[in-house]
Design a protein around this motif. Structure first.
Motif, short mmCIF file in Angstrom:
data_model
loop_
_atom_site.label_atom_id
_atom_site.label_comp_id
_atom_site.label_asym_id
_atom_site.label_seq_id
_atom_site.Cartn_x
_atom_site.Cartn_y
_atom_site.Cartn_z
N ARG A 193 10.00 4.24 -0.30
CA ARG A 193 10.32 4.95 -1.53
C ARG A 193 10.90 6.31 -1.15
NH1 ARG A 193 8.59 0.61 -2.71
NH2 ARG A 193 7.18 0.01 -4.41
N VAL A 196 6.00 9.36 -1.61
CA VAL A 196 4.76 8.58 -1.50
C VAL A 196 4.19 8.36 -2.89
CG1 VAL A 196 2.46 8.49 -0.50
CG2 VAL A 196 4.32 9.57 0.77
N ASP A 197 3.93 7.10 -3.27
CA ASP A 197 3.32 6.83 -4.58
C ASP A 197 2.31 5.70 -4.46
OD1 ASP A 197 4.82 4.50 -4.41
OD2 ASP A 197 6.29 5.12 -5.89
N ASP A 198 1.50 5.54 -5.51
CA ASP A 198 0.42 4.55 -5.48
C ASP A 198 0.96 3.13 -5.41
OD1 ASP A 198 -1.54 6.48 -5.57
OD2 ASP A 198 -1.64 6.50 -7.77
N ALA A 199 2.09 2.85 -6.08
CA ALA A 199 2.64 1.50 -6.05
C ALA A 199 3.05 1.10 -4.65
CB ALA A 199 3.84 1.42 -7.00
N MET A 201 1.86 2.33 -1.77
CA MET A 201 0.67 2.18 -0.93
C MET A 201 -0.08 0.90 -1.25
SD MET A 201 0.67 4.54 1.21
CE MET A 201 1.38 6.15 1.53
N ASP A 202 -0.15 0.56 -2.52
CA ASP A 202 -0.85 -0.67 -2.91
C ASP A 202 -0.14 -1.90 -2.35
OD1 ASP A 202 -2.81 -2.18 -4.60
OD2 ASP A 202 -0.96 -2.84 -5.60
N GLU A 203 1.18 -1.91 -2.42
CA GLU A 203 1.92 -3.06 -1.89
C GLU A 203 1.76 -3.17 -0.38
OE1 GLU A 203 5.98 -4.10 -3.36
OE2 GLU A 203 6.55 -3.60 -1.29
N SER A 205 -0.70 -2.08 1.38
CA SER A 205 -2.09 -2.48 1.63
C SER A 205 -2.28 -3.98 1.45
CB SER A 205 -3.03 -1.71 0.70
OG SER A 205 -4.37 -2.08 0.92
N THR A 234 -0.43 11.55 4.98
CA THR A 234 -0.72 10.82 3.74
C THR A 234 -0.80 9.32 3.99
OG1 THR A 234 0.45 12.52 2.48
CG2 THR A 234 0.03 10.43 1.38
N GLU A 237 -4.04 8.41 5.90
CA GLU A 237 -5.25 8.47 5.08
C GLU A 237 -5.39 7.22 4.21
OE1 GLU A 237 -4.72 12.07 2.96
OE2 GLU A 237 -5.37 13.37 4.63
N ARG A 238 -4.25 6.67 3.76
CA ARG A 238 -4.30 5.51 2.87
C ARG A 238 -4.30 4.16 3.59
NH1 ARG A 238 -2.40 6.89 -2.37
NH2 ARG A 238 -2.80 4.70 -2.90
#
Length: 489
Positions: A193, A196-199, A201-203, A205, A234, A237-238
């Motif tokens: 991206r 850095v965004d939650d979408a 990181m979730d993908e 992961s 960042t 950490e995730r």
């Protein structure tokens, strides 16, 4: 990269080398300049503070006071601390006990992930593996096409399922395909991206949970400086990264990311990438980079590059010709090509100890046009003249100059370079590495450059590197073996 930092550190530490005895004031003054140099290179403030304090404490300690050359001892301390700051030693990849080894690449868009995936695959194949690429970036336009083109270019299979499938399913299917193809390494190119965004990181992961990668490597653009370190922190950490790949190390970057990312994240830098050309990634050696920054050169990388690119049969044939006084201008031209194959000549120059201090080389542009002129000059000679340059009288030199579109002076320079190289190579032609060992090789390489300034105008500084193709290639393996043995002891 690191040019500004390198010049500043060498200037600050150079003042200490000439002193027979160091006072606390001398050390404090040098450390102030070191601190300013690191901050100017965009190194994290806390990292700079800790680094300078460690160097200062060691520099006023017993190891320097008892040294015969305290200034040089301080330089060694700075070298050791720079090496430790970047990780201490080479960080090896985690290979699966049972194939395939899964390497997952992550990072922001624009960091060079897709190109790095191809370079990494080429690195694996270079070491005898059978890699496969998986295109799991379904969002960036043409990302899959780019990977397919790169895969075709280097003849490595690329698995994709188009742009409408879930990346997790693509990764799983890629694993199944690797078994069918017999691939022992699977490299997964994931989406990035602009931030850095939650979408994202979730993908990432979910892909990681599906394929259980042996290596989760973050691809970071070294040009972004401290922002690259923040991104790495960042992601770590995730996702719990296993390492970092720094790209664009040949760009106009101050070097802060390379010096900081390990200290801030704890993740080792495993590879460094340069340019857009698809070639194997360079393993990141903290000690060698520290040596380059401090102007000590990098002989081991020079030897390894020579071993990888030099035609051994041709090098051995040149040695025989040199020892039997049969070295011709055709051989001289072939030797130029051997050196050119080793890569950009300005990078090679930086690997030679002391080359940065040679007069006349500060603004030398070692480009291909210079070599093209040399090639044109030699091509304009007759077969007899190339075999025996002694027949080149004044009228012949004028004819060659007119035929190649250069001046008589340039023809004279090439002939002088040829003679100097012939004499030097005859001296080292028996295998410089075998005869002299690593220390002797360093001395020979350093002395080899002392006359470069006078020859720089026509690219002649690089003819002085010609014995890399013969002496180093012949003795490099023995030199490296003894160096490794010494390190173990």
């Amino acid at each position: 990269m690191f040019e500004g930092l390198s010049n500043s550190l060498q200037k600050a530490l150079g003042k200490l080398k000439s002193k027979g005895k160091l006072t606390d004031e001398d050390v404090q003054a040098a450390m102030r300049e070191v601190r300013l140099a690191l901050l100017a290179a965009d190194v994290n403030v806390k990292v700079v503070k800790d680094f300078v304090e460690r160097v200062r404490e060691r520099s006023i300690g017993q190891e320097v006071q008892k040294s015969l050359t305290p200034g040089q001892q301080v330089v060694k301390i700075v070298h050791d601390e720079l090496t430790a700051l970047m990780g201490g030693e080479e960080a090896r990849l985690n290979m699966a006990p049972k194939p395939p080894t899964v390497v997952m690449l992550a990072g922001l868009q624009g960091a060079g992930k897709t190109t790095t995936a191809a370079k990494l695959a080429l690195s694996f194949r270079k070491h005898g593996h059978r890699p496969m690429l998986v295109a799991a970036d379904v969002y960036r336009p043409a990302a899959i096409t780019q990977l397919q083109v790169l895969g075709k270019q280097i003849d490595i299979p690329v698995f994709d399922m188009g742009t409408h499938e879930d990346p997790v399913r693509i990764a799983k299917a890629g694993m199944a395909e690797s078994e069918r193809l017999g691939a022992d390494v699977v490299i997964i190119d994931t989406a990035g991206r602009l931030h850095v965004d939650d979408a994202l990181m979730d993908e990432l992961s979910r892909i990681g949970q599906a394929v259980s990668p042996n290596e989760l490597l973050l691809v970071v653009d070294a040009m972004t400086g401290q922002d690259a370190v923040h991104v790495a922190q960042t992601f770590h950490e995730r996702l719990t990264l296993t390492g970092v790949i720094l790209t664009k190390l040949d760009g106009d970057t101050r070097g802060g990311a390379a010096l900081t990312v390990r200290a801030v994240t704890g993740c080792p830098i495993k590879f460094g990438g340069t340019g857009e050309k698809i070639e194997p990634l360079e393993v990141f050696h903290p000690d060698r980079l520290a040596s380059r920054i401090l102007g000590m050169g990098d002989v081991m990388s020079l030897i390894e590059r020579a071993q990888e690119t030099v035609d051994m049969e041709q090098a051995e044939e040149m040695q025989k010709k040199l020892l039997s006084a049969q070295f011709t201008l055709d051989d001289f031209r072939a030797m130029f090509q051997q050196v050119r194959n080793m890569g950009p000549l300005d990078q090679i120059m930086k690997m030679i100890p002391g080359a940065n201090q040679l007069k006349g080389l500060e603004n030398v542009n070692l480009d291909d046009k210079r070599f093209q002129r040399i090639d044109a000059i030699i091509s304009s000679m007759s077969k007899e003249e190339r075999a025996d340059p002694n027949v080149m009288n004044a009228s012949r030199r004028r004819r060659v100059a007119n035929g190649s579109g250069v001046t008589v002076r340039e023809v004279n320079q090439v002939l002088n370079q040829y003679e100097q190289t012939r004499q030097m190579m005859k001296k080292f032609g028996g295998g410089m590495g075998k005869k002299l060992g690593l220390r002797g090789a360093r001395k020979a390489l350093k002395s080899m450059g002392n006359g470069m300034g006078d020859l720089a105008e026509l690219g002649g500084s690089d003819t002085q590197l010609a014995d890399i193709g013969t002496g180093l290639a012949g003795g490099g393996s023995e030199t490296r073996r003894r160096h490794k043995k010494k390190k173990k002891r």
